[in-house]
Design a protein around this motif. Structure first.
Motif, short mmCIF file in Angstrom:
data_model
loop_
_atom_site.label_atom_id
_atom_site.label_comp_id
_atom_site.label_asym_id
_atom_site.label_seq_id
_atom_site.Cartn_x
_atom_site.Cartn_y
_atom_site.Cartn_z
N ALA A 86 68.74 103.29 56.54
CA ALA A 86 69.89 102.74 57.66
C ALA A 86 70.79 101.99 56.81
O ALA A 86 70.55 100.72 56.92
CB ALA A 86 69.04 102.01 58.89
N GLY A 87 71.46 102.42 56.06
CA GLY A 87 72.44 101.64 55.46
C GLY A 87 72.73 102.19 53.89
O GLY A 87 72.24 102.79 53.52
N VAL A 88 73.26 101.09 53.19
CA VAL A 88 73.63 101.74 51.77
C VAL A 88 73.96 100.07 50.96
O VAL A 88 74.29 99.28 51.59
CB VAL A 88 74.72 102.52 51.64
CG1 VAL A 88 76.03 101.82 51.81
CG2 VAL A 88 74.75 103.13 49.97
N GLN A 89 73.55 100.08 49.86
CA GLN A 89 73.99 98.76 49.01
C GLN A 89 74.40 99.25 47.71
O GLN A 89 74.26 100.32 47.13
CB GLN A 89 72.63 98.00 48.68
CG GLN A 89 72.25 96.89 49.59
CD GLN A 89 71.02 96.18 49.23
OE1 GLN A 89 70.13 96.68 48.33
NE2 GLN A 89 70.90 94.98 49.57
N VAL A 90 75.54 98.56 46.94
CA VAL A 90 76.21 98.72 45.96
C VAL A 90 75.78 97.31 45.14
O VAL A 90 76.25 96.31 45.37
CB VAL A 90 77.47 98.98 45.96
CG1 VAL A 90 78.42 99.21 45.05
CG2 VAL A 90 77.81 100.06 47.01
N ALA A 133 84.64 105.78 49.88
CA ALA A 133 84.70 106.86 50.91
C ALA A 133 83.06 107.05 51.43
O ALA A 133 82.18 107.18 50.87
CB ALA A 133 84.88 108.16 50.35
N LEU A 134 83.09 106.84 52.57
CA LEU A 134 81.65 106.50 53.44
C LEU A 134 81.37 107.90 54.51
O LEU A 134 82.41 107.93 55.27
CB LEU A 134 81.52 105.29 53.98
CG LEU A 134 80.37 104.81 54.73
CD1 LEU A 134 79.11 104.95 53.68
CD2 LEU A 134 80.22 103.73 55.57
N CYS A 135 80.40 108.45 54.30
CA CYS A 135 80.04 109.26 55.34
C CYS A 135 78.66 109.18 55.85
O CYS A 135 77.66 109.14 55.10
CB CYS A 135 80.07 110.81 54.89
SG CYS A 135 79.28 112.20 55.95
N ASP A 136 78.45 108.67 57.06
CA ASP A 136 77.17 108.14 57.70
C ASP A 136 76.97 108.77 59.14
O ASP A 136 77.83 109.29 59.67
CB ASP A 136 76.90 106.70 57.73
CG ASP A 136 78.01 106.09 58.48
OD1 ASP A 136 79.07 106.61 58.86
OD2 ASP A 136 78.21 104.81 58.71
N SER A 137 75.58 108.64 59.68
CA SER A 137 75.58 108.97 61.15
C SER A 137 75.93 108.22 62.18
O SER A 137 75.77 108.39 63.29
CB SER A 137 74.10 109.33 60.98
OG SER A 137 73.47 108.24 60.93
N ALA A 138 76.67 107.03 61.86
CA ALA A 138 76.89 105.72 62.92
C ALA A 138 78.29 106.25 63.25
O ALA A 138 78.74 105.45 64.30
CB ALA A 138 76.83 104.53 62.24
N SER A 139 79.06 107.02 62.58
CA SER A 139 80.47 107.33 63.30
C SER A 139 80.48 108.18 64.70
O SER A 139 79.60 108.77 64.77
CB SER A 139 81.26 108.29 62.09
OG SER A 139 81.31 107.44 60.77
N PRO A 140 81.56 107.94 65.33
CA PRO A 140 81.77 108.58 66.50
C PRO A 140 81.97 110.07 66.36
O PRO A 140 82.46 110.62 65.40
CB PRO A 140 83.15 108.08 67.44
CG PRO A 140 83.90 107.48 66.08
CD PRO A 140 82.83 107.03 65.08
N GLY A 141 81.32 110.93 67.23
CA GLY A 141 81.31 112.16 67.13
C GLY A 141 79.89 112.80 66.62
O GLY A 141 79.05 112.23 66.28
#
Length: 504
Positions: A86-90, A133-141
């Motif tokens: 659930a998330g990401v770190q840089v 550029a971020l692709c995750d499951s929290a975006s709408p749709g």
């Protein structure tokens, strides 16, 4: 130093993990003890959201530009990206070793995060850089069907692009951003984030070791983009490429025979069981001919920047972005990688037995006049293994290929092909293809069989020193074995590293 997560409790500015001097123990022993301590302390209550799902190193220009003369080195900093449930770190890792957290994003499962390099000209988001550029499951749709461009400077979203299909990966350089899907990919301008072109003829590779998602192999250089094509177009085919898969060993032959026998026995058993159950066999019915036959192992290289340059010029001719089109393997391709120059391409198929190294020789009149030299066959082994990553050194003299079996194979190669040895790999820089003796004596690069090479004669008149790379005969590939095989030490337990609470 701790494996506990700093994302639960936040106090003050960004977190910094100072570098530590090495202890008397070796690095392997230290890492083994670290993993044991973390696993024992957190095995009682492990949150799936805090488990590291994937990790990747990147280099990008995320720092503020320094005035000329203030920086001692132009080397881009090293970034460590950690993807959790659930998330990401840089984390930014400078040469001093003091790791500093630059981004912590906790909002759903992250599939892709890419640091976008700063464009050289016409940047419409200069005040918002650096961008990710971020692709995750929290975006709408639908999940993983939208790509968000977020500013690290202020944390705001500058643009979001929605797609109909799930995103598999994102590649980026200073000119383009490439978004890949299962059977196609789209190219966007890095300065404006507007779409430039789309290709829908990709050949996805099913994972040989299982997996829920197919693999759409892509390789992005400074200007060219290579992908696995569905079928071979004879009118666009370049000269050269892969003519054979190399010499098949006895072990590989036995393994192939065993797999064929097991597959035949399995099919026979299914047929007998089906007939005993009273069902009607459907294998006797003739299948209709398939006019759209797909062929695995075909590689197409596109010039994704030439179309933009052609738009600014008044020309009646239609621009053809295909640079080269050739056969690289007989099986489906699973990985592609350009070297730093963009002229060498390393390919791997789904079996993972051999890896091929090609040199691309483009022609300004089209791909049919270009040539592809098959320089090397890098032999890994006779068992099937899925390639995880390919890395090539900056001088194109070393290639490292990692598989999911946990082994990294290191090969010594040369940018111009041929045998490797003391002369090619003991100097600090790449040596010339011809030695001083060859140049002074006038000897050709490749000796002609049955003919004695002499300093005098017609060798220089025929251009034996530097023949036209687009005309046959092309050099034969050299088969190489790995010089080193790096494997994890057996005393390191394969436990999962998790994080529980705040820590530094």
């Amino acid at each position: 130093m701790s494996a506990e997560s700093p994302r639960h409790v936040r106090s003050g500015g960004p977190l910094t993990v100072p570098s530590q001097p090495p202890s008397d123990r070796s690095i392997i022993d230290a890492v083994s003890g670290f993993i044991n301590d973390v696993t024992l302390s957190s095995s009682s209550s492990v949150d799936p959201k805090d488990v590291i799902q994937w990790a990747r190193f990147e280099t990008a220009d995320i720092n503020e530009p320094t005035p000329e003369g203030d920086s001692d080195s132009d080397v881009s900093p090293l970034l460590l990206i950690l993807g959790y449930g659930a998330g990401v770190q840089v984390w930014l890792i400078p040469p001093t070793g003091e790791a500093q957290e630059v981004l912590s994003w906790r909002q759903g499962t992250v599939r892709v995060l890419r640091i976008l390099p700063t464009p050289q000209h016409g940047d419409c988001f200069a005040s918002k850089r650096p961008l990710i550029a971020l692709c995750d499951s929290a975006s709408p749709g639908p999940s993983f069907c939208s790509l968000s461009f977020i500013s690290i400077r202020g944390g705001e979203q500058v643009k979001s692009i929605k797609f109909k299909n799930p995103i598999l990966d994102v590649l980026a350089n200073k000119r383009s951003v490439v978004v890949s899907f299962s059977e196609r990919f789209a190219v966007f301008d890095a300065a404006t984030l507007e779409d430039r072109m789309a290709v829908t003829t990709c050949y996805p590779c099913p994972c040989p070791l299982g997996g829920s998602l197919p693999i759409n192999p892509l390789a992005l250089g400074d200007r060219w983009l290579a992908y696995a094509d569905k079928k071979l177009n004879q009118s666009k085919r370049s000269s050269g490429g892969c003519e054979a898969e190399g010499v098949t060993s006895y072990t590989a032959t036995v393994l192939h025979a065993a797999k064929s026998l097991s597959k035949g026995l399995r099919g026979l058993g299914e047929s007998v069981a089906h007939s005993l159950a009273g069902g009607r066999s459907t294998s006797q019915s003739p299948s209709p001919p398939n006019t759209d036959v797909q062929q695995p192992g075909v590689v197409t290289i596109l010039d994704i920047e030439g179309n933009e340059e052609d738009d600014g010029q008044d020309s009646e001719e239609t621009f053809d972005p295909i640079v080269a089109h050739f056969i690289a393997h007989s099986e489906a391709i699973i990985a592609l990688k350009f070297d730093a120059s963009g002229m060498l391409l390393v390919t791997a198929d789904r079996r993972g037995h051999d890896f091929h190294v090609f040199r691309i020789n483009p022609h300004p009149c089209g791909s049919s006049l270009a040539s592809v030299h098959h320089l090397y066959i890098l032999h890994r082994g006779d068992t099937t293994a899925k390639v995880q990553d390919i890395a090539i050194s900056c001088d194109s003299r070393w290639a490292a290929i990692s598989s999911l079996r946990g082994t990294t194979h290191v090969f010594a190669i040369s940018p111009y092909g041929g045998a490797v040895g003391v002369r090619t790999h003991t100097q600090p820089r790449v040596v010339n293809r011809l030695s001083r003796f060859h140049r002074s004596a006038g000897l050709p690069i490749h000796g002609v069989p049955g003919k004695r090479a002499t300093p005098v004669g017609d060798t220089m008149a025929q251009g034996a020193w530097f023949p036209n790379p687009r005309l046959p005969p092309y050099p034969l590939p050299t088969t190489l074995s790995p010089l080193a095989q790096l494997r994890p030490t057996a005393n390191i337990p394969t436990h999962t590293i998790t994080r529980n609470s705040s820590g530094k």
